[in-house]
Design an enzyme around this catalytic site. Sequence first.
Site, PDB file in Angstrom:
ATOM      1  N   ILE A  86       0.812  -1.223   0.000  1.00  0.00           N
ATOM      2  CA  ILE A  86       0.000   0.000   0.000  1.00  0.00           C
ATOM      3  C   ILE A  86       0.838   1.262   0.000  1.00  0.00           C
ATOM      4  CG2 ILE A  86      -2.008  -1.056   1.108  1.00  0.00           C
ATOM      5  CD1 ILE A  86      -1.052   0.055   3.770  1.00  0.00           C
ATOM      6  N   GLY A  87       2.152   1.153   0.092  1.00  0.00           N
ATOM      7  CA  GLY A  87       2.967   2.360   0.080  1.00  0.00           C
ATOM      8  C   GLY A  87       4.441   2.043   0.149  1.00  0.00           C
ATOM      9  N   GLY A 131      11.262   2.130   3.969  1.00  0.00           N
ATOM     10  CA  GLY A 131      10.801   0.781   3.687  1.00  0.00           C
ATOM     11  C   GLY A 131       9.473   0.751   2.975  1.00  0.00           C
ATOM     12  N   LYS A 132       8.989  -0.488   2.778  1.00  0.00           N
ATOM     13  CA  LYS A 132       7.688  -0.706   2.163  1.00  0.00           C
ATOM     14  C   LYS A 132       6.645  -0.957   3.237  1.00  0.00           C
ATOM     15  CE  LYS A 132       9.206  -2.622  -2.292  1.00  0.00           C
ATOM     16  NZ  LYS A 132       9.078  -3.773  -3.224  1.00  0.00           N
ATOM     17  N   VAL A 133       5.377  -0.622   2.933  1.00  0.00           N
ATOM     18  CA  VAL A 133       4.279  -0.800   3.876  1.00  0.00           C
ATOM     19  C   VAL A 133       3.231  -1.702   3.234  1.00  0.00           C
ATOM     20  CG1 VAL A 133       2.536   0.337   5.298  1.00  0.00           C
ATOM     21  CG2 VAL A 133       4.706   1.486   4.845  1.00  0.00           C
ATOM     22  N   LYS A 153       5.308  -2.366   8.241  1.00  0.00           N
ATOM     23  CA  LYS A 153       6.424  -1.712   7.548  1.00  0.00           C
ATOM     24  C   LYS A 153       7.627  -2.650   7.561  1.00  0.00           C
ATOM     25  CE  LYS A 153       7.725   2.648   8.289  1.00  0.00           C
ATOM     26  NZ  LYS A 153       8.387   3.797   8.939  1.00  0.00           N
ATOM     27  N   ASP A 189      10.744  15.116  10.566  1.00  0.00           N
ATOM     28  CA  ASP A 189      10.269  14.844   9.207  1.00  0.00           C
ATOM     29  C   ASP A 189       8.759  15.023   9.142  1.00  0.00           C
ATOM     30  OD1 ASP A 189      10.455  14.259   6.544  1.00  0.00           O
ATOM     31  OD2 ASP A 189      10.551  12.082   6.798  1.00  0.00           O
TER      32      ASP A 189
END
Length: 1007
Positions: free
Chosen positions: A698-699, A704-706, A720, A829
């Site tokens: 989803i992202g 990293g990737k989620v 994540k 951030d």
Amino acid sequence: MHRRRVFASSFSRLLLLVLFETHLAFSLNQEGLYLLKFKAGLDDPLKVLSDWNPRDLSPCNWTGVTCSAAGYVSAIEIVGRELQGPFHPLLCRIPNLSYISLARNFINSSLPDAALSPCPALVHLDLSENLLVGPLPSALASLPLLRHLDLTGNNFSGPIPPTFGRFSHLENLSLVANLLTGTIPGFLGQVTSLQQLNLSYNPFTPGPIPAEIGDLAALRTLWLAGCNLVGNIPPSLGRLRSLLNLDISRNELDGPIPESLAGLSSVVQIELYNNSLTGQIPEGLASIVSLRRIDASMNRLEGPIPAGFFDLPLLDSFNLYENRLVGGLPEIISRAGKLSELRLFSNQLNGTLPAEFGKNSPLSVVDLSDNQFTGEIPPSICEQGFLEELMLIGNFFSGSLPEGLGNCLSLQRVRLKNNLLSGELPSRMWGLPHVYLLDVADNGFSGVISSAIAGAINLSNLILSNNQFSGNIPVEIGTITSLYEFSADNNQLTGSFPTTLNNLVELQKIDLHNNSLSGELPGGIQAWRRLSELNLADNKFAGRIPPELGSLPVLNYLDLSNNRFTGQIPPELQNLKLNKFNLSNNLLFGDLPPFFADEAFRASFLGNPGLCGDLPGLCPSSQESSTKNQGYLWLLRSIFILAGLVLVVGVAWFYWRCMKFKKAKNEADKSKWTLTSFHKVGFREHEILHSLDEDNLIGTGGSGKVYKAVLSNGEIVAVKKLWCSPGKKGDNQEGNLQNPAAGDAFEAEISTLGKIRHKNIVKLWCCCTYKDSRLLVYEYMPNGSLGDLLHGPKSGFLDWPTRYKIAMDAAEGLSYLHHDCAPPIVHRDVKSNNILLDAEFGARVADFGVAKAVEPLGKGVKSMSIIAGSCGYIAPEYAYTLRVNEKSDTYSFGVVLLELVTGKPPVDPEYGEKDLVSWVCSILETKGVDHVLDPKLDVCYKNEIFRVLNIALLCTSNLPMNRPSMRRVVKMLVEVGAEHSRPNLDKDGKPAAPLYYEDSSAHSSVL
């Protein structure tokens, strides 16, 4: 007996203290002792004062200390060394101290009168750019020898005290950029020794310029910009015979420019811009022979320009832009012997330029944009060879460009957009070596783009839109390595797309739509790592769409419509985050990639008869075929179907055997994972590991990737998976975290979120670890990130009440981090993509991979080894100094508020070299507040949106000390909501004008 022992003990301690003081007295003089006590009250992170040694006999060799010939301390100068602490009153006990400069540090607290008494020899006091608060000390005026006082860039508040009218020798008074209130007092006119009076950028109460200022006969600089001045310019200012610099810009002054200003016989510069002045420019100003620059822009002046201005023998610059002057330029302009800069843009000037204009003048800048000039551009405009900027946007100039411009090697900026010019550009003009901006859009130019463009080695913006250019794009354009924008849309260009364009790694925009270009797009375009806009619509391009487009990291505008592209849509395009996407009216076929099988993308694929998907209007309607002469087809189909079944069964059996073996291996590996929970959870690690499939992605973020994981109990979580080692980013393997940044992100995330319990901070359920692999399991946010909803395909979905609720939630989350955590946590951030939204659009602050714990607010600034954060959100001081505290997050949150108000992203090609903050400020100054608001928002919320915009400008102040704390931001947002909940009416029952917060920062005063 007991009393004797107590007395003996006390006497011993007293004796030791006396002996210690006696020892110091013999080793260091009294002035040194005062300085050591001053040092003891300071934090010295850079160890600047490390050589202030109590064992020395004298402090004369200490850093920042200067002594007289007799050995007495005479000066202390420690500038920009991050000293933190109060101004110690013992400094004023040093009898011969005449010079103190502690500028650009973090000297804080107030400055009481007692701290400045007696200071009998003090001549120079500079405490500018510190953190001092409270009222201005009245005792300053009692210092008998004080000549220089600079308190610029602090947080002093309240009115200027009446004692400031009693300085006896003061020559320089600078109180710029504080929080002073009240009106500018007339008693300052009594300080007749003043040579510089600088009071700019204070939120004074609206009031006039005191007429008494005209009594300061020795004054050389008068700087009153941004002081809320109203009324007329007093004629008494004309008596300032010694004045060199008059700056009363950025106020609300009205009425005419007084004729008496002709009496400023020594003035070099007059700044009157951004007021409401009316009438004509006085003839007498032209008689000031010393005048080099006059700027009366952004007023309401009218009438002709006095002819005498062009007779001044030493005039270097003349600037009257953004007024409403009427009438033409006098012919005497052609005889201006020393005219260097002519800025008259955004007025209502008309007429033609004299043919001899520039022949005898060393012109360097000519800006006549947004007027009503007619006729041809004078052929002698670069006769002297000094012309650097030629800006003639938005006039009625006609004819061709003079050939002399091709020999003008000094040219740097050329903007001729929106005129009636025609013909070909001089051939040598294409290759001018210093031109970095060439904009000739919206004219009638013809001819070809010359191959001589290879000589334009500094060209960054080439804008040729809406003309009649023809022929091929020359391959030599690929040698201009600094090219940032290439726009040649709406012309008659032909030929293919030059492969040499792949060499231009700085390109951010290519717009060639509505030409007759043909051929295939070349490969190798992955070099365009900075490209954000590619528009090739309405041409004759053919072949397949290059899959390399999907690897361009910042591409958000892709339009290839109305061409002849064939083949399937590359699945790699699903990696892009697009605001504009159009592949309609081509010859594409096949199934849509899964990400694009959404109603939001339907219009992007219309007119491609071969495309199929679940979206209405894409697939052509099925037609019934006649059964005649089709019998043999059934036999062939049956044979192929039987063969296919055998093949499928064989492949399925083989696949089943492989999967069975792989599953057994994976189950063995999964049993080795360790789950560490931070809340009570009802699932095990094997359920999480089963979800790490690309179908559940989803992202993708910086760390990293989620993935989305649906658990056996029906609960949904987000997982994540941190990036693997360098070079393995995106692998399907579990990988190991050889990348230190990934390990740091994991440690920061769990150390921060594992201990936080707040409704507006994303909840970290648990983490899973195996060897060096790391998984983080969060609560699932079904509405994704704020950034996706604001700037993605669903932009415009959020109404203002929802945006306000999101702003409140995110502010409360950050306030909790800054004020309720011990030690405070700086996120570092903050951005719209890190604000996640639940099913009810409640906001959660997420992604703490770069978060840091810092000292409590006000006790220091922590320096970081690298910059963390995202482009467009980074506070100015963080980007340049790596110093971070809670105010850095406040700046980033202010950018998020601007996104909510404007609907625009933090960085965008529309802004040019600016970011969203700079763009908003420039639009507010030039066009007004209505031009920055998101047009998709309901106007009934306009007052509330204005107030949130003002809070955003407070948060994004350039000076950290002028930004409110997040606790204060929450309070201001609550007040906005409370204001919206009740009618905003004036005393007559009519809607009242919006109420705005005030701030001393330059860009927040625009409302």
